[in-house]
Design a protein around this motif. Structure first.
Motif, PDB file in Angstrom:
ATOM      1  N   PRO A 112      -4.587  -6.214   1.349  1.00 37.86           N
ATOM      2  CA  PRO A 112      -3.538  -5.857   2.316  1.00 37.86           C
ATOM      3  C   PRO A 112      -2.212  -6.565   2.029  1.00 37.86           C
ATOM      4  O   PRO A 112      -2.188  -7.774   1.812  1.00 37.86           O
ATOM      5  CB  PRO A 112      -4.140  -6.301   3.653  1.00 37.86           C
ATOM      6  N   GLY A 113      -1.145  -5.783   2.006  1.00 38.68           N
ATOM      7  CA  GLY A 113       0.179  -6.326   1.732  1.00 38.68           C
ATOM      8  C   GLY A 113       0.644  -6.072   0.315  1.00 38.68           C
ATOM      9  O   GLY A 113       1.830  -6.199   0.012  1.00 38.68           O
ATOM     10  N   CYS A 122      -8.591   1.941   4.717  1.00 36.39           N
ATOM     11  CA  CYS A 122      -7.294   1.323   4.479  1.00 36.39           C
ATOM     12  C   CYS A 122      -6.198   1.974   5.306  1.00 36.39           C
ATOM     13  O   CYS A 122      -6.266   3.163   5.592  1.00 36.39           O
ATOM     14  CB  CYS A 122      -6.902   1.476   3.003  1.00 36.39           C
ATOM     15  N   ARG A 123      -5.190   1.202   5.640  1.00 34.81           N
ATOM     16  CA  ARG A 123      -3.979   1.769   6.221  1.00 34.81           C
ATOM     17  C   ARG A 123      -2.906   1.652   5.160  1.00 34.81           C
ATOM     18  O   ARG A 123      -2.672   0.567   4.625  1.00 34.81           O
ATOM     19  CB  ARG A 123      -3.569   1.042   7.496  1.00 34.81           C
ATOM     20  N   ILE A 124      -2.258   2.762   4.860  1.00 35.87           N
ATOM     21  CA  ILE A 124      -1.328   2.788   3.746  1.00 35.87           C
ATOM     22  C   ILE A 124       0.067   3.191   4.211  1.00 35.87           C
ATOM     23  O   ILE A 124       0.222   4.163   4.942  1.00 35.87           O
ATOM     24  CB  ILE A 124      -1.830   3.774   2.671  1.00 35.87           C
ATOM     25  N   ALA A 125       1.068   2.435   3.794  1.00 31.58           N
ATOM     26  CA  ALA A 125       2.457   2.779   4.130  1.00 31.58           C
ATOM     27  C   ALA A 125       3.075   3.518   2.954  1.00 31.58           C
ATOM     28  O   ALA A 125       2.906   3.125   1.809  1.00 31.58           O
ATOM     29  CB  ALA A 125       3.256   1.516   4.420  1.00 31.58           C
TER      30      ALA A 125
END
Lengths: 185, 185
Positions: B19-20, B43-46
């Motif tokens: 993450p990051g 996952c959370r994806i930007a």
DNA sequence: CGTGCCGTTGAGCGTTGTCAACCAGTGTGG
DNA sequence: CCACACTGGTTGACAACGCTCAACGGCACG
């Protein structure tokens, strides 16, 4: 070359720098160097002061972009080395390394009809590929016996590049050697 | 994770993204992708549009510099993986990988007193380190037997990080985890 | 209650490392 | 001009690390 020194006495080599490569942008951006750089043959080196890099970052976004691009290519090469070292047997590993050196040398005009000078000892090849000198020697002999390469002294001759690439599963796309036009699409 | 698919059926894994981490600046700069990316856990994806990156390059040199910096750190990690894969035996190789995952997870607050969730199967660890699943299994057992790690299911517990780092010759400097203040000197 | 994934174990084999020696080429000092 | 040392390449014998094949067990899921 880029290398490190390990406590166990190994000296892993992690990259070969050929004429035209940037070798040290790290210094201006990272707080400390995490590896060393050495020459394997006589070299001419251009020094770019840190302030110059800073200035480029501030005033020349297209140049900054190009520098960043170069870093990404280095990264791609490292990824391929990682694959090569960990997932291919010694003979293919060596063949793959030779393919890369050939193509990169060719791109800067250092080859002569698919043959080139390799100023690297078998010991250094071993440090590069994580093999013992003895095994490097036997692997070279194997490639010679298979007719994949010929070597006279420091000169390596690749008679049939297609076949060599086929042998080790070499896919040149990771070198990102297209023209600038193609690159910008 | 970043990975490739090889003709011989191997699926080398070349990086873990935690993450990051930036995962895809390549797309906006390199003409083609030379590897694939997949998730190992939910996952959370930007998503950052390409134009946004372009704009940053043009108008925000300090941000551009930070992005470049991140690339250089990725590169440093790749170099260390290269060393790890090619120059250390299986047990130290695994220990080193665990040290890195621990420190990187710790930096983003994902650890709990030197223990962490590892959503990675032994098969995937093998693809990462260039070892067979069977050998990964035996190596893990070896580390457990030596008391270097404890693991319950997916959770890995490092009782004595100093000792684990000592065992595999882990030098954290390549992660470049100093504060921004230290980094700018 | 099956099915599939993941972890685990055993046996035998192959690739690669270690150790040790030798050879050719080169540069050096007497 | 010739010993001498040194570097880099080569070879053989043997050991070790890691791979393959094959099977089995636990667990989650439908």
């Amino acid at each position: 070359m880029r290398y490190k020194l390990l406590a166990n006495g190994n000296r892993p080599i992690m990259a070969y720098l050929i004429p035209g490569d940037l070798c040290d942008v790290h210094v201006s951006l990272l707080a400390q160097m995490d590896h060393s750089i050495a020459t394997l043959s006589p070299c001419r080196i251009a020094y770019i002061p840190r302030e110059r890099i800073d200035a480029i970052m501030n005033d020349h976004p297209r140049l900054a972009r190009a520098l960043w691009w170069a870093t990404l290519v280095d990264e791609a090469i490292l990824r391929e080395w990682l694959v090569n070292h960990a997932h291919r047997p010694a003979d293919q590993r060596l063949a793959h390394l030779l393919c890369e050196i050939l193509l990169r040398s060719k791109a800067v005009g250092l080859t002569d009809d698919d043959s080139f000078e390799l100023p690297i000892t078998q010991d250094e090849l071993g440090d590069t590929m994580g093999l013992s000198t003895v095994h490097v020697n036997r692997t070279i002999q194997h490639l010679r016996a298979t007719g994949l390469i010929t070597s006279q002294g420091r000169r390596v001759v690749v008679d049939d590049l297609e076949r060599l690439m086929e042998f080790c599963g070499f896919n040149p796309n990771y070198l990102h050697q297209q023209s600038e036009a193609a690159r910008r699409r």
